[in-house]
Design a protein around this motif. Structure first.
Motif, PDB file in Angstrom:
ATOM      1  N   MET A   1       0.860  -1.177   0.000  1.00 24.75           N
ATOM      2  CA  MET A   1       0.000   0.000   0.000  1.00 24.75           C
ATOM      3  C   MET A   1       0.908   1.242   0.000  1.00 24.75           C
ATOM      4  N   SER A   2       0.598   2.202  -0.861  1.00 25.20           N
ATOM      5  CA  SER A   2       1.396   3.427  -0.946  1.00 25.20           C
ATOM      6  C   SER A   2       1.168   4.305   0.284  1.00 25.20           C
ATOM      7  N   LYS A   3       2.038   5.289   0.459  1.00 25.89           N
ATOM      8  CA  LYS A   3       1.879   6.234   1.568  1.00 25.89           C
ATOM      9  C   LYS A   3       0.555   6.979   1.454  1.00 25.89           C
ATOM     10  N   VAL A   4       0.185   7.327   0.236  1.00 26.34           N
ATOM     11  CA  VAL A   4      -1.070   8.059   0.014  1.00 26.34           C
ATOM     12  C   VAL A   4      -2.257   7.176   0.387  1.00 26.34           C
ATOM     13  N   GLU A   5      -2.246   5.942  -0.095  1.00 33.03           N
ATOM     14  CA  GLU A   5      -3.344   5.018   0.218  1.00 33.03           C
ATOM     15  C   GLU A   5      -3.409   4.738   1.721  1.00 33.03           C
ATOM     16  N   SER A   6      -2.257   4.541   2.331  1.00 31.85           N
ATOM     17  CA  SER A   6      -2.203   4.264   3.762  1.00 31.85           C
ATOM     18  C   SER A   6      -2.761   5.442   4.566  1.00 31.85           C
ATOM     19  N   PHE A   7      -2.346   6.658   4.216  1.00 29.98           N
ATOM     20  CA  PHE A   7      -2.836   7.847   4.916  1.00 29.98           C
ATOM     21  C   PHE A   7      -4.343   7.991   4.733  1.00 29.98           C
ATOM     22  N   ASN A   8      -4.816   7.884   3.499  1.00 31.90           N
ATOM     23  CA  ASN A   8      -6.251   8.053   3.231  1.00 31.90           C
ATOM     24  C   ASN A   8      -7.085   6.978   3.907  1.00 31.90           C
ATOM     25  N   ASP A   9      -6.578   5.733   3.933  1.00 28.90           N
ATOM     26  CA  ASP A   9      -7.298   4.642   4.585  1.00 28.90           C
ATOM     27  C   ASP A   9      -7.406   4.887   6.090  1.00 28.90           C
ATOM     28  N   TYR A  10      -6.283   5.231   6.712  1.00 30.76           N
ATOM     29  CA  TYR A  10      -6.279   5.490   8.152  1.00 30.76           C
ATOM     30  C   TYR A  10      -7.206   6.657   8.490  1.00 30.76           C
ATOM     31  N   ARG A  11      -7.082   7.739   7.737  1.00 25.87           N
ATOM     32  CA  ARG A  11      -7.895   8.927   7.986  1.00 25.87           C
ATOM     33  C   ARG A  11      -9.390   8.594   7.875  1.00 25.87           C
ATOM     34  N   SER A  12      -9.743   7.861   6.843  1.00 29.87           N
ATOM     35  CA  SER A  12     -11.141   7.489   6.631  1.00 29.87           C
ATOM     36  C   SER A  12     -11.664   6.600   7.770  1.00 29.87           C
ATOM     37  N   ARG A  13     -10.875   5.598   8.140  1.00 32.00           N
ATOM     38  CA  ARG A  13     -11.272   4.699   9.224  1.00 32.00           C
ATOM     39  C   ARG A  13     -11.464   5.454  10.533  1.00 32.00           C
ATOM     40  N   MET A  14     -10.523   6.304  10.865  1.00 33.26           N
ATOM     41  CA  MET A  14     -10.605   7.016  12.139  1.00 33.26           C
ATOM     42  C   MET A  14     -11.696   8.094  12.125  1.00 33.26           C
ATOM     43  N   ASN A  15     -11.898   8.736  10.977  1.00 32.87           N
ATOM     44  CA  ASN A  15     -13.011   9.696  10.883  1.00 32.87           C
ATOM     45  C   ASN A  15     -14.340   8.984  11.087  1.00 32.87           C
ATOM     46  N   ASP A  16     -14.484   7.797  10.478  1.00 40.31           N
ATOM     47  CA  ASP A  16     -15.711   7.014  10.677  1.00 40.31           C
ATOM     48  C   ASP A  16     -15.897   6.674  12.151  1.00 40.31           C
ATOM     49  N   ARG A  17     -14.818   6.304  12.804  1.00 36.19           N
ATOM     50  CA  ARG A  17     -14.883   5.961  14.235  1.00 36.19           C
ATOM     51  C   ARG A  17     -15.306   7.179  15.062  1.00 36.19           C
ATOM     52  N   ILE A  18     -14.681   8.304  14.790  1.00 33.03           N
ATOM     53  CA  ILE A  18     -14.984   9.535  15.543  1.00 33.03           C
ATOM     54  C   ILE A  18     -16.418   9.976  15.288  1.00 33.03           C
ATOM     55  N   LEU A  19     -16.815   9.995  14.018  1.00 34.92           N
ATOM     56  CA  LEU A  19     -18.163  10.460  13.677  1.00 34.92           C
ATOM     57  C   LEU A  19     -19.237   9.454  14.076  1.00 34.92           C
ATOM     58  N   GLY A  20     -18.843   8.219  14.350  1.00 36.55           N
ATOM     59  CA  GLY A  20     -19.778   7.207  14.824  1.00 36.55           C
ATOM     60  C   GLY A  20     -20.068   7.325  16.311  1.00 36.55           C
ATOM     61  N   SER A  21     -19.341   8.200  16.983  1.00 41.22           N
ATOM     62  CA  SER A  21     -19.570   8.395  18.421  1.00 41.22           C
ATOM     63  C   SER A  21     -20.799   9.276  18.627  1.00 41.22           C
ATOM     64  N   GLU A  22     -21.156   9.466  19.850  1.00 42.47           N
ATOM     65  CA  GLU A  22     -22.335  10.276  20.186  1.00 42.47           C
ATOM     66  C   GLU A  22     -22.001  11.760  20.369  1.00 42.47           C
ATOM     67  N   SER A  23     -20.756  12.155  20.128  1.00 47.54           N
ATOM     68  CA  SER A  23     -20.336  13.526  20.404  1.00 47.54           C
ATOM     69  C   SER A  23     -20.865  14.507  19.358  1.00 47.54           C
ATOM     70  N   LYS A  24     -21.818  15.312  19.755  1.00 50.57           N
ATOM     71  CA  LYS A  24     -22.351  16.344  18.867  1.00 50.57           C
ATOM     72  C   LYS A  24     -21.305  17.432  18.617  1.00 50.57           C
ATOM     73  N   ILE A  25     -20.474  17.705  19.601  1.00 48.75           N
ATOM     74  CA  ILE A  25     -19.452  18.744  19.455  1.00 48.75           C
ATOM     75  C   ILE A  25     -18.446  18.342  18.387  1.00 48.75           C
ATOM     76  N   LEU A  26     -17.940  17.105  18.456  1.00 58.90           N
ATOM     77  CA  LEU A  26     -16.985  16.662  17.437  1.00 58.90           C
ATOM     78  C   LEU A  26     -17.621  16.645  16.048  1.00 58.90           C
ATOM     79  N   LYS A  27     -18.868  16.220  15.952  1.00 56.88           N
ATOM     80  CA  LYS A  27     -19.564  16.214  14.661  1.00 56.88           C
ATOM     81  C   LYS A  27     -19.701  17.632  14.118  1.00 56.88           C
TER      82      LYS A  27
END
Length: 120
Positions: A1-27
């Motif tokens: 996996m390239s650096k670009v793919e790795s960065f985009n994959d990690y960012r997407s996964r973690m954004n999904d995790r963060i936005l899947g929480s109940e925090s209205k402030i973070l959203k």
């Protein structure tokens, strides 16, 4: 996996995790960030280049990567990115140089990926 793919994959996964929480402030913060970089009086490309410069001065490598990719997607050229690198290094001082090195490396990777994708 390239650096670009790795960065985009990690960012997407973690954004999904963060936005899947109940925090209205973070959203709301994520929503504000997304809407800030949409075209308005300034085109998206200009906003991404400004974000890149600020990110370099603040020395946020993840932010630098994000704004390099987004600026290129918005039509920024290598020459435009390099001018932003120059401004950021001037404003931020020599402490920005390690981030400048990584910015060049990531820019080359993204532009290489873009060139390969358009050749396919």
């Amino acid at each position: 996996m390239s650096k670009v793919e790795s960065f985009n994959d990690y960012r997407s996964r973690m954004n999904d995790r963060i936005l899947g929480s109940e925090s209205k402030i973070l959203k709301r913060i994520f929503n504000l960030d997304t809407n800030t970089f949409k075209a308005g009086a300034l085109p998206s490309k200009t906003k991404e280049l400004a974000g890149l410069s600020a990110s370099m001065v603040l020395r946020c490598d993840d932010c630098i990567k994000y704004h390099i990719g987004s600026a290129i997607e918005a039509g920024a050229t290598e020459a435009e990115l390099i001018e932003v690198f120059e401004i950021a290094t001037l404003v931020g001082g020599t402490i920005v140089i390690p981030h400048l090195r990584r910015a060049y490396e990531y820019m080359d990777e993204v532009l290489g990926s873009s060139a390969e994708a358009s050749e396919a």
